[in-house]
Design an enzyme around this catalytic site. Structure first.
Site, PDB file in Angstrom:
ATOM      1  N   LYS A 192      43.547  -7.462 -39.979  1.00 35.06           N
ATOM      2  CA  LYS A 192      41.792  -7.647 -39.802  1.00 35.06           C
ATOM      3  C   LYS A 192      40.549  -7.645 -40.898  1.00 35.06           C
ATOM      4  CE  LYS A 192      44.137  -7.076 -35.284  1.00 35.06           C
ATOM      5  NZ  LYS A 192      44.493  -6.439 -34.030  1.00 35.06           N
ATOM      6  N   GLN A 245      43.762  -0.250 -31.713  1.00 34.03           N
ATOM      7  CA  GLN A 245      45.673  -1.047 -31.410  1.00 34.03           C
ATOM      8  C   GLN A 245      46.360  -0.578 -30.435  1.00 34.03           C
ATOM      9  OE1 GLN A 245      45.647  -3.497 -33.966  1.00 34.03           O
ATOM     10  NE2 GLN A 245      48.002  -4.216 -33.238  1.00 34.03           N
ATOM     11  N   ASP A 255      38.835  -7.055 -28.097  1.00 30.41           N
ATOM     12  CA  ASP A 255      39.431  -7.383 -27.983  1.00 30.41           C
ATOM     13  C   ASP A 255      40.104  -8.364 -25.970  1.00 30.41           C
ATOM     14  OD1 ASP A 255      41.766  -7.372 -29.935  1.00 30.41           O
ATOM     15  OD2 ASP A 255      42.218  -5.540 -29.294  1.00 30.41           O
TER      16      ASP A 255
END
Ligand code: NAD
Length: 296
Positions: free
Chosen positions: A54, A98, A121
């Site tokens: 990412k 994460q 997200d």
């Protein structure tokens, strides 16, 4: 029938190059460089690899990126403070935490602490609710990547029977919502299967579009699908493979060799859904920098 491969890797590179052009145009017009932060807790190998991909993708398209790392001994309170600092940092347009998090941390508390306008997200209940209501929202990256893939390959979804196997909050459930919305891609009749589904094959055999996200390598075999099915394999599991230098290879939830001959379209693993996830995270970060969804 010979299946067309849904080339997520190529598509992702194309989308990244489109985003890079938009970044150039934005900054040339005096706008700020989009900035994504990623919070990584502990030393989980797979999480490190995902975050690394990412961060590298951000650099490639001209975004700024910041990696915030903490030991897995961090307390829930301290992690919530980290989230709050990112919420308040005006230079950061969006950030991700994460997953998975260590067991002593309540993941829902952390997700709910993220400002919806920075939740690239798309896991915050506000974004999830807006998505379900067909309102502008950050769509979770993997489902969004799947939708983008169906769109760019012009795959017909209206009136089709979509079967989703796996009901996680980050993949299966949002995919089932998106493909049943009054939209394109969407407007399909969706069946959501999970670990308590009886006679799974009776559902998968009637699927025009089959999305599998269980993490059980090779669970869908050729005898479980019908001719012409469109197959989206989300699973990525490391399985031991002594023939490889790394000692493992990546396997999807679909047994490619027996399913591909019956499919019209199928995603490879790796190189299918995974790269699309990255492209969608970048897209969401760009939307955050533009304040396209949440104004001001
Ligand atoms: P998860 O582990 O949170 O949930 C698995 C789901 O599978 C559950 O809903 C469960 O009910 C269902 N399930 C388990 N056994 C089943 C069975 N026998 N029959 C039917 N359903 C069953 O799943 P997740 O986080 O969505 O991850 C699934 C897979 O997708 C994993 O391999 C993960 O690594 C991968 N993944 C890939 C990406 C990507 O970018 N490509 C992103 C997220 C997850």
């Amino acid at each position: 029938m010979s299946a067309t491969l849904l080339q997520g890797k190529e598509l992702s590179l194309q989308i990244q190059s489109e985003i890079a052009d938009k970044v150039k145009a934005l900054t040339a017009a005096g706008g700020k460089v989009p900035h994504l932060a990623a919070v990584l807790i502990g030393n989980n190998g797979a999480s490190e690899t995902y975050v690394d991909h990412k961060v590298k993708a951000c650099e490639k398209v001209g975004f700024k990126s910041t990696l915030v790392r903490h030991d897995d001994t961090i307390s829930e309170g301290d992690l919530l403070r980290v989230v709050d600092e990112l919420n308040e940092n005006d230079d950061i347009d969006g950030f991700i935490v994460q997953l998975p998090l260590p067991k002593h941390i309540d993941v829902n508390k952390v997700i709910e602490a993220i400002k919806p306008s920075k939740d690239v997200d798309g896991f915050h209940p506000i974004n999830f609710g807006r998505m379900a209501g067909n309102m502008p929202a950050y769509i979770p990256a993997t489902p969004d990547g799947i939708i983008e893939m169906l769109k760019r390959y012009k795959i017909e979804t209206t009136g089709k029977h979509t079967v989703v196997v796996g009901r996680s909050q980050i993949v299966g459930t949002p995919v089932s919502i998106l493909l049943s919305r009054a939209a394109y891609p969407g407007d399909s009749t969706v069946t959501l299967c999970h670990r308590h589904t009886k006679d799974l094959a009776s559902f998968t055999k009637s699927a025009d579009i089959l999305v599998v996200a269980t993490g059980i390598p090779g669970m869908i075999s050729g005898d479980m699908v019908k001719e012409g099915v469109v197959v989206i394999d989300v699973g990525i599991t490391r399985v031991e493979d002594k023939s490889r230098k790394s000692g493992y290879s990546l396997k999807g939830d679909v047994d490619f060799d027996s399913v591909a001959p019956k499919a019209s379209y199928i995603t490879p693993v790796p190189g299918g859904v995974g790269p699309m996830t990255i492209a969608s995270l970048l897209k969401n970060t760009f939307l955050a920098a533009e304040k396209a969804i949440y104004k001001g």
